[in-house]
Design a protein around this motif. Sequence first.
Motif, PDB file in Angstrom:
ATOM      1  N   GLY A   1       0.794  -1.214   0.000  1.00  0.00           N
ATOM      2  CA  GLY A   1       0.000   0.000   0.000  1.00  0.00           C
ATOM      3  C   GLY A   1       0.825   1.262   0.000  1.00  0.00           C
ATOM      4  N   SER A   2       2.125   1.147   0.182  1.00  0.00           N
ATOM      5  CA  SER A   2       2.991   2.326   0.219  1.00  0.00           C
ATOM      6  C   SER A   2       4.408   1.903  -0.120  1.00  0.00           C
ATOM      7  N   VAL A   3       5.203   2.873  -0.637  1.00  0.00           N
ATOM      8  CA  VAL A   3       6.589   2.579  -0.994  1.00  0.00           C
ATOM      9  C   VAL A   3       7.418   3.849  -0.848  1.00  0.00           C
ATOM     10  N   SER A   4       8.664   3.678  -0.414  1.00  0.00           N
ATOM     11  CA  SER A   4       9.611   4.792  -0.338  1.00  0.00           C
ATOM     12  C   SER A   4      11.023   4.224  -0.434  1.00  0.00           C
ATOM     13  N   ALA A   5      12.009   5.116  -0.586  1.00  0.00           N
ATOM     14  CA  ALA A   5      13.387   4.644  -0.735  1.00  0.00           C
ATOM     15  C   ALA A   5      14.368   5.731  -0.341  1.00  0.00           C
ATOM     16  N   PHE A   6      15.519   5.294   0.156  1.00  0.00           N
ATOM     17  CA  PHE A   6      16.681   6.149   0.398  1.00  0.00           C
ATOM     18  C   PHE A   6      17.730   5.830  -0.669  1.00  0.00           C
TER      19      PHE A   6
ATOM     20  N   ILE B   1      11.197   9.594  -2.062  1.00  0.00           N
ATOM     21  CA  ILE B   1      12.609   9.233  -2.207  1.00  0.00           C
ATOM     22  C   ILE B   1      13.452  10.356  -1.623  1.00  0.00           C
ATOM     23  N   ASP B   2      14.432   9.995  -0.800  1.00  0.00           N
ATOM     24  CA  ASP B   2      15.433  10.943  -0.312  1.00  0.00           C
ATOM     25  C   ASP B   2      16.778  10.580  -0.910  1.00  0.00           C
ATOM     26  N   GLN B   3      17.511  11.619  -1.354  1.00  0.00           N
ATOM     27  CA  GLN B   3      18.810  11.428  -1.984  1.00  0.00           C
ATOM     28  C   GLN B   3      19.791  12.487  -1.497  1.00  0.00           C
ATOM     29  N   GLY B   4      20.954  12.048  -1.010  1.00  0.00           N
ATOM     30  CA  GLY B   4      22.003  12.969  -0.615  1.00  0.00           C
ATOM     31  C   GLY B   4      22.804  13.436  -1.807  1.00  0.00           C
ATOM     32  N   LEU B   5      23.095  14.721  -1.867  1.00  0.00           N
ATOM     33  CA  LEU B   5      23.840  15.264  -2.989  1.00  0.00           C
ATOM     34  C   LEU B   5      25.351  15.088  -2.840  1.00  0.00           C
ATOM     35  N   ALA B   6      25.822  14.693  -1.645  1.00  0.00           N
ATOM     36  CA  ALA B   6      27.236  14.357  -1.456  1.00  0.00           C
ATOM     37  C   ALA B   6      27.474  12.850  -1.577  1.00  0.00           C
TER      38      ALA B   6
ATOM     39  N   ASP C   1      10.656  10.584   8.710  1.00  0.00           N
ATOM     40  CA  ASP C   1       9.793  11.064   7.634  1.00  0.00           C
ATOM     41  C   ASP C   1       9.242   9.896   6.821  1.00  0.00           C
ATOM     42  N   HIS C   2      10.062   8.880   6.600  1.00  0.00           N
ATOM     43  CA  HIS C   2       9.593   7.726   5.838  1.00  0.00           C
ATOM     44  C   HIS C   2       8.557   6.933   6.620  1.00  0.00           C
ATOM     45  N   LEU C   3       8.782   6.757   7.901  1.00  0.00           N
ATOM     46  CA  LEU C   3       7.801   6.039   8.700  1.00  0.00           C
ATOM     47  C   LEU C   3       6.466   6.781   8.711  1.00  0.00           C
ATOM     48  N   GLN C   4       6.518   8.085   8.815  1.00  0.00           N
ATOM     49  CA  GLN C   4       5.288   8.878   8.796  1.00  0.00           C
ATOM     50  C   GLN C   4       4.617   8.820   7.432  1.00  0.00           C
ATOM     51  N   HIS C   5       5.418   8.812   6.367  1.00  0.00           N
ATOM     52  CA  HIS C   5       4.872   8.647   5.018  1.00  0.00           C
ATOM     53  C   HIS C   5       4.084   7.350   4.913  1.00  0.00           C
TER      54      HIS C   5
END
Length: 280
Positions: free
Chosen positions: A164-169, A219-224, A269-273
């Motif tokens: 029912g939901s999906v996210s990624a780092f 999706i969260d992505q670090g720029l470094a 934030d992902h858990l809340q999402h």
Amino acid sequence: MAMMELLSQHAAFGGSQRFYRHDSREIGLPMRFALFLPPRPRALLVYLAGLTCSEETFTMKAGAQQMAAELGLALLMPDTSPRGANIPGEAESWDFGLAASFYLDATEPPWNRHWRMESYLLEELLPRVGAEFGLAALPLGLFGHSMGGHGALTLALRHPGRFGSVSAFAPVCAPTQCPWGRKAFAGYLGADERAWAAHDASLLMRVQPRPPYPGGILIDQGLADKFLAEQLRPELFEAACAAVGQPLTLRRHEGYDHGYYFVASFVDDHLQHHAHQLLG
């Protein structure tokens, strides 16, 4: 059916963090997983870890249990891959990611005997955990990091209605177009690249008849992140979502790298999402 062996358990935030081992029918080898049970489970989240990781990595480094307990989210953290198959070259192949599964069922020898992680997760581990811990009726979400972020996106797209939901780092968003993915897919699936497309999140998204997750993907992505430009390619998944009208929140963070300080910084934030998507 072989019993699940409880290796250890630890009280945490009113719930229980546990580690298990069991003999796997699909893998043909012993497998391990971690399970966090909050005081009152309301949903189950599956977390898929990345290259060189295990069931312990997210469990011990992400700091997710407190928020999960507050939201009523049980957390299932499987190991990333079969271990101890004694395939020639298995140990060395961890360096480039081949032995690290990519969360698919291999079709090419020698990997096809044990590397059946998609079937293991969906047809064996989830049903067993659901039945044995009273979680089978709960709504189900999926997330992951790096190779595990690839697994979360592709499995969520390959099995419509299951999650029912999906996210990624920092996911590997287009494995057919990066060195990690191309080497792994050639080993697992053979030289015919037409078979690879079924395990590429960016290509899978482009063939969706309608937005599969209308509530949005995070999706969260670090720029470094040193792997960003060559291996991860989030811009390709972003374009694929735009092409089919899939809502996507892709957050790019200055100064953050690929490691678990990054994951821990945004895990709440992902858990809340997921809680919002699954529980309203």
